[in-house]
Design a protein around this motif. Structure first.
Motif, PDB file in Angstrom:
ATOM      1  N   ASN A 176      94.732  20.452  16.252  1.00  0.00           N
ATOM      2  CA  ASN A 176      93.281  20.780  15.861  1.00  0.00           C
ATOM      3  C   ASN A 176      92.591  19.025  16.498  1.00  0.00           C
ATOM      4  O   ASN A 176      90.907  19.346  16.862  1.00  0.00           O
ATOM      5  N   GLY A 177      93.088  18.331  15.878  1.00  0.00           N
ATOM      6  CA  GLY A 177      92.525  16.880  16.064  1.00  0.00           C
ATOM      7  C   GLY A 177      92.096  16.857  17.984  1.00  0.00           C
ATOM      8  O   GLY A 177      91.266  16.523  18.182  1.00  0.00           O
TER       9      GLY A 177
ATOM     10  N   SER B  84      99.990  21.706  13.869  1.00  0.00           N
ATOM     11  CA  SER B  84      98.725  22.373  14.044  1.00  0.00           C
ATOM     12  C   SER B  84      97.465  21.063  13.363  1.00  0.00           C
ATOM     13  O   SER B  84      96.370  21.543  14.452  1.00  0.00           O
ATOM     14  N   ARG B  85      97.956  20.018  13.022  1.00  0.00           N
ATOM     15  CA  ARG B  85      96.863  19.338  12.525  1.00  0.00           C
ATOM     16  C   ARG B  85      96.618  18.541  14.105  1.00  0.00           C
ATOM     17  O   ARG B  85      95.803  17.599  14.548  1.00  0.00           O
TER      18      ARG B  85
ATOM     19  N   ARG C   3     103.232  21.578  10.549  1.00  0.00           N
ATOM     20  CA  ARG C   3     102.268  21.020   9.778  1.00  0.00           C
ATOM     21  C   ARG C   3     101.761  20.212  11.117  1.00  0.00           C
ATOM     22  O   ARG C   3     100.373  20.237  11.157  1.00  0.00           O
TER      23      ARG C   3
ATOM     24  N   ARG D 200      86.283  21.625  11.193  1.00  0.00           N
ATOM     25  CA  ARG D 200      87.952  21.436  10.812  1.00  0.00           C
ATOM     26  C   ARG D 200      88.793  22.013  11.883  1.00  0.00           C
ATOM     27  O   ARG D 200      89.610  21.774  11.821  1.00  0.00           O
ATOM     28  N   ASP D 201      89.047  23.964  11.149  1.00  0.00           N
ATOM     29  CA  ASP D 201      90.113  24.444  11.489  1.00  0.00           C
ATOM     30  C   ASP D 201      89.711  25.038  12.999  1.00  0.00           C
ATOM     31  O   ASP D 201      88.857  26.206  12.700  1.00  0.00           O
TER      32      ASP D 201
ATOM     33  N   SER E 120      89.228  28.501   6.671  1.00  0.00           N
ATOM     34  CA  SER E 120      90.044  26.772   7.168  1.00  0.00           C
ATOM     35  C   SER E 120      91.248  26.744   6.594  1.00  0.00           C
ATOM     36  O   SER E 120      91.428  27.032   5.094  1.00  0.00           O
ATOM     37  N   ARG E 121      92.039  26.428   7.868  1.00  0.00           N
ATOM     38  CA  ARG E 121      93.568  24.857   6.479  1.00  0.00           C
ATOM     39  C   ARG E 121      93.592  24.746   6.326  1.00  0.00           C
ATOM     40  O   ARG E 121      94.392  23.531   5.803  1.00  0.00           O
ATOM     41  N   TYR E 122      92.439  24.034   6.664  1.00  0.00           N
ATOM     42  CA  TYR E 122      92.056  21.942   6.680  1.00  0.00           C
ATOM     43  C   TYR E 122      90.830  21.666   6.246  1.00  0.00           C
ATOM     44  O   TYR E 122      90.253  20.687   6.083  1.00  0.00           O
TER      45      TYR E 122
END
Length: 240
Positions: free
Chosen positions: A145-146, A141-142, A138, A157-158, A122-124
């Motif tokens: 994912n959201g 990507s966030r 960034r 999360r990821d 995971s990155r998050y």
């Protein structure tokens, strides 16, 4: 590299035009003990498949699958997962060929299987690090994912991670024949499939960076599939 009940690991690496990255990624993965590599080449026109064959001839821990005709990121992974199970791997990992995943962190993923069925890089989560990513990437990507979590109800999360380790028994339970995504939405579909089965998923913080060489495979059709796919997954969950 062993975890509780684990005696052998196969890392599945799908490739399409990754000739400039493949040798380095494979060499670093093979620095870890008890690890074999399975390259699944999607008929790369740049000679990635031929390079993979050269690497395999030089090292018995490397195997290669050549796919022709109907290309796709998702189908390549499905083919690799099936082959890894046929090879009796106790643990099956997946990672990208472009250098964005650090092969040295495979050991961390496999170790996490002592208390989980699936370890998802995971990155998050706390402890993760992103390198060489512009602010725009960034944020995108966030946001992506959201968006997936909002539509599907995912708690991971990821959701788009492509760096995972599966216990053999967990991978055997996945409905590989029913996974439909061809592009990078496959990662989200895989996350959804593991969650629906009630498998124990642990997110492991990883380091992540931009690809080392070559061009991104995220084309407009791939992007559009990624936008539409979460609604398909949500509908599938509602029908269960």
């Amino acid at each position: 590299m062993r975890s509780a009940g684990v005696s052998g690991t196969i890392v599945v690496i799908p490739t399409y035009n990754e000739r400039d990255n493949l040798a380095g990624v494979v060499a670093r993965a093979l620095e870890l003990p008890d690890v074999d590599v399975l390259v699944v080449d999607d008929d790369s026109p740049d000679g990635t498949g031929a390079l993979a064959d050269e690497l395999a001839r030089a090292n018995a821990r490397i195997r290669v699958i050549h796919r022709t005709g109907d290309r796709g990121f998702g189908p390549s992974y499905v083919a690799g997962f099936r082959a890894a199970l046929d090879l009796q791997a106790d643990v099956v990992c997946q990672m990208d060929a472009d250098g964005s995943h650090d092969p040295s962190q495979l050991e961390r993923l496999v170790s996490a299987l002592a208390d989980a069925d699936v370890a998802q890089g995971s990155r998050y989560v706390p402890g993760a690090r992103l390198y060489d990513w512009p602010v725009s990437r960034r944020l995108l990507s966030r946001a992506g994912n959201g968006y997936v979590r909002l539509v599907t109800g995912a708690t991971v999360r990821d959701t788009t991670s492509g760096f995972r380790a599966f216990r053999r028994a967990a991978l055997q339970r996945l409905p590989l024949d029913r996974l439909q995504s061809r592009g990078h939405a496959f990662q989200v579909e895989l996350t959804q499939a593991t969650s629906r089965l009630g498998l124990r998923i642990v997110e492991v913080p990883i380091s992540f960076c931009n690809r080392h060489e070559g061009a991104s495979k995220v084309t407009l059709p791939v992007f559009l599939e990624s936008l539409a796919a979460p609604w398909r997954f949500r509908g599938a969950r509602a029908r269960e």
